[in-house]
Design a protein around this motif. Structure first.
Motif, PDB file in Angstrom:
ATOM      1  N   ASP A  47       0.826  -1.199   0.000  1.00  0.00           N
ATOM      2  CA  ASP A  47       0.000   0.000   0.000  1.00  0.00           C
ATOM      3  C   ASP A  47       0.867   1.258   0.000  1.00  0.00           C
ATOM      4  OD1 ASP A  47       0.865   0.436   2.622  1.00  0.00           O
ATOM      5  OD2 ASP A  47      -0.979  -0.340   3.523  1.00  0.00           O
ATOM      6  N   GLN A  48       0.207   2.421   0.065  1.00  0.00           N
ATOM      7  CA  GLN A  48       0.913   3.692  -0.035  1.00  0.00           C
ATOM      8  C   GLN A  48       1.732   4.021   1.199  1.00  0.00           C
ATOM      9  OE1 GLN A  48      -2.383   3.237   0.343  1.00  0.00           O
ATOM     10  NE2 GLN A  48      -3.460   5.101   1.005  1.00  0.00           N
ATOM     11  N   PHE A  49       1.638   3.187   2.226  1.00  0.00           N
ATOM     12  CA  PHE A  49       2.381   3.441   3.463  1.00  0.00           C
ATOM     13  C   PHE A  49       3.646   2.589   3.576  1.00  0.00           C
ATOM     14  CE2 PHE A  49      -2.212   4.045   4.260  1.00  0.00           C
ATOM     15  CZ  PHE A  49      -2.203   5.426   4.333  1.00  0.00           C
ATOM     16  N   ASP A  50       3.893   1.750   2.590  1.00  0.00           N
ATOM     17  CA  ASP A  50       5.125   0.961   2.570  1.00  0.00           C
ATOM     18  C   ASP A  50       6.245   1.813   1.979  1.00  0.00           C
ATOM     19  OD1 ASP A  50       4.304  -1.622   3.669  1.00  0.00           O
ATOM     20  OD2 ASP A  50       3.032  -1.775   1.894  1.00  0.00           O
ATOM     21  N   ARG A  71       3.873  -4.596  10.902  1.00  0.00           N
ATOM     22  CA  ARG A  71       4.459  -3.320  10.486  1.00  0.00           C
ATOM     23  C   ARG A  71       4.124  -2.234  11.500  1.00  0.00           C
ATOM     24  NH1 ARG A  71       1.967  -0.809   5.052  1.00  0.00           N
ATOM     25  NH2 ARG A  71       0.201  -0.519   6.472  1.00  0.00           N
ATOM     26  N   LEU A  72       5.070  -1.330  11.713  1.00  0.00           N
ATOM     27  CA  LEU A  72       4.841  -0.117  12.492  1.00  0.00           C
ATOM     28  C   LEU A  72       5.028   1.094  11.582  1.00  0.00           C
ATOM     29  CD1 LEU A  72       6.689  -0.724  15.912  1.00  0.00           C
ATOM     30  CD2 LEU A  72       4.246  -0.964  15.415  1.00  0.00           C
ATOM     31  N   LEU A  73       4.164   2.103  11.781  1.00  0.00           N
ATOM     32  CA  LEU A  73       4.246   3.338  11.008  1.00  0.00           C
ATOM     33  C   LEU A  73       4.309   4.524  11.962  1.00  0.00           C
ATOM     34  CD1 LEU A  73       1.434   2.632   8.376  1.00  0.00           C
ATOM     35  CD2 LEU A  73       3.906   2.450   8.006  1.00  0.00           C
ATOM     36  N   PRO A  74       5.219   5.474  11.737  1.00  0.00           N
ATOM     37  CA  PRO A  74       5.278   6.668  12.586  1.00  0.00           C
ATOM     38  C   PRO A  74       4.085   7.566  12.303  1.00  0.00           C
ATOM     39  CG  PRO A  74       6.818   6.878  10.761  1.00  0.00           C
ATOM     40  CD  PRO A  74       6.241   5.485  10.677  1.00  0.00           C
ATOM     41  N   THR A  75       3.432   8.039  13.356  1.00  0.00           N
ATOM     42  CA  THR A  75       2.181   8.777  13.174  1.00  0.00           C
ATOM     43  C   THR A  75       2.378  10.239  12.777  1.00  0.00           C
ATOM     44  OG1 THR A  75       2.075   9.309  15.546  1.00  0.00           O
ATOM     45  CG2 THR A  75       0.952   7.298  14.796  1.00  0.00           C
ATOM     46  N   ILE A  93      -6.877  12.198  16.194  1.00  0.00           N
ATOM     47  CA  ILE A  93      -5.947  11.082  16.033  1.00  0.00           C
ATOM     48  C   ILE A  93      -4.672  11.393  16.820  1.00  0.00           C
ATOM     49  CG2 ILE A  93      -4.553   9.788  14.373  1.00  0.00           C
ATOM     50  CD1 ILE A  93      -6.723  10.493  12.270  1.00  0.00           C
ATOM     51  N   PRO A  94      -4.298  10.552  17.782  1.00  0.00           N
ATOM     52  CA  PRO A  94      -3.041  10.771  18.511  1.00  0.00           C
ATOM     53  C   PRO A  94      -1.846  10.692  17.551  1.00  0.00           C
ATOM     54  CG  PRO A  94      -4.440   9.162  19.635  1.00  0.00           C
ATOM     55  CD  PRO A  94      -5.022   9.364  18.269  1.00  0.00           C
ATOM     56  N   ARG A  95      -0.997  11.704  17.590  1.00  0.00           N
ATOM     57  CA  ARG A  95       0.160  11.731  16.689  1.00  0.00           C
ATOM     58  C   ARG A  95       1.353  12.309  17.424  1.00  0.00           C
ATOM     59  NH1 ARG A  95      -1.891  13.331  10.636  1.00  0.00           N
ATOM     60  NH2 ARG A  95       0.017  12.182  10.161  1.00  0.00           N
ATOM     61  N   GLY A  96       2.536  11.900  17.012  1.00  0.00           N
ATOM     62  CA  GLY A  96       3.752  12.418  17.614  1.00  0.00           C
ATOM     63  C   GLY A  96       4.887  11.429  17.438  1.00  0.00           C
ATOM     64  N   PRO A  97       6.119  11.866  17.679  1.00  0.00           N
ATOM     65  CA  PRO A  97       7.274  10.990  17.462  1.00  0.00           C
ATOM     66  C   PRO A  97       7.311   9.769  18.368  1.00  0.00           C
ATOM     67  CG  PRO A  97       7.914  13.038  18.531  1.00  0.00           C
ATOM     68  CD  PRO A  97       6.503  13.219  18.076  1.00  0.00           C
ATOM     69  N   GLN A  98       6.631   9.829  19.514  1.00  0.00           N
ATOM     70  CA  GLN A  98       6.613   8.682  20.426  1.00  0.00           C
ATOM     71  C   GLN A  98       5.375   7.805  20.229  1.00  0.00           C
ATOM     72  OE1 GLN A  98       7.358  11.935  21.913  1.00  0.00           O
ATOM     73  NE2 GLN A  98       9.442  11.387  21.334  1.00  0.00           N
ATOM     74  N   ILE A  99       4.586   8.089  19.193  1.00  0.00           N
ATOM     75  CA  ILE A  99       3.366   7.325  18.921  1.00  0.00           C
ATOM     76  C   ILE A  99       3.484   6.702  17.535  1.00  0.00           C
ATOM     77  CG2 ILE A  99       0.848   7.390  18.764  1.00  0.00           C
ATOM     78  CD1 ILE A  99       0.936  10.020  20.365  1.00  0.00           C
ATOM     79  N   TRP A 100       3.388   5.377  17.468  1.00  0.00           N
ATOM     80  CA  TRP A 100       3.461   4.663  16.190  1.00  0.00           C
ATOM     81  C   TRP A 100       2.197   3.841  15.999  1.00  0.00           C
ATOM     82  CZ3 TRP A 100       8.196   3.537  13.055  1.00  0.00           C
ATOM     83  CH2 TRP A 100       9.215   4.459  13.315  1.00  0.00           C
TER      84      TRP A 100
END
Length: 203
Positions: A47-50, A71-75, A93-100
């Motif tokens: 998909d477009q997130f790979d 798979r993990l994706l950075p938010t 939507i929770p987002r941030g460098p410490q949230i994947w």
């Protein structure tokens, strides 16, 4: 068994294994679960997130055959919840460098057990938690069938829904967020998933 963690920017160096991973994703999510919108003529679910920011986890057996993938994706970058299913989190939507975002758990049918847990899902879940704890990831978001709320509780998480159960492609889906803390590892111990059961390699 061994665990490979492959950054998206290194997919080309592991082309054969990643091809096997994309084929496993297609076999599970399209051919088994019937997510027809993901069907691809070449039998690879990509998909477009790979992209370069993705992080791929592969559990291999003694002969280096793929058994479990996730798979993990950075938010802070585009991911499934933000760009594909934002309606699942109407209050934000929770987002941030410490949230994947944790997504695309695919298990070879030969590596499954009975009941809601399997050997493969337990080992991969523990590997993901240990990776998060070692890399400063404090929370994970996810979206999936509501049964995963119970499964995450069994693992030792305390999942918080981000919205109501919603019908997507003919099935119920819910999104949530959960903290990743050392206490979560106690849940794995209670399920018989030993500490560091795999030889982990950051590829």
């Amino acid at each position: 068994m061994r665990l490979l963690v492959i950054d998206g920017r290194d997919i080309a160096r592991h082309a054969s294994l990643m091809d096997e991973a994309f084929r496993l994703r297609h076999r599970i999510f399209v051919e088994e679960l019937g997510w027809e919108r993901l069907r691809k003529p070449d039998g690879r679910e990509i998909d477009q997130f790979d992209v370069e920011t993705a992080r791929h986890f592969l559990i291999l057996d003694e002969r280096d055959n793929l058994r479990v993938y996730t798979r993990l994706l950075p938010t802070q970058w585009p991911h499934l919840l933000s760009d594909a299913y934002p309606q699942l989190a109407p209050r934000g939507i929770p987002r941030g460098p410490q949230i994947w975002e944790w997504t695309r758990l695919a298990i070879d049918p030969k590596y499954r057990g009975d009941g809601s847990w399997s050997r493969g899902s337990g080992e991969m879940a523990r590997a993901v938690v240990e990776h998060c704890l070692a890399n400063g990831i404090e929370q994970m978001t996810w979206e999936g069938h509501p049964v995963w709320v119970t499964r995450f509780l069994e693992m030792g998480f305390w999942p918080t829904p981000l919205g109501p159960i919603t019908d997507i492609d003919g099935g119920p889906v819910i999104a949530g967020v959960m903290d990743v803390t050392p206490d979560v590892l106690d849940g794995f111990a209670g399920r018989g998933i030993a500490a560091t059961p795999l030889h982990a390699v950051m590829a």
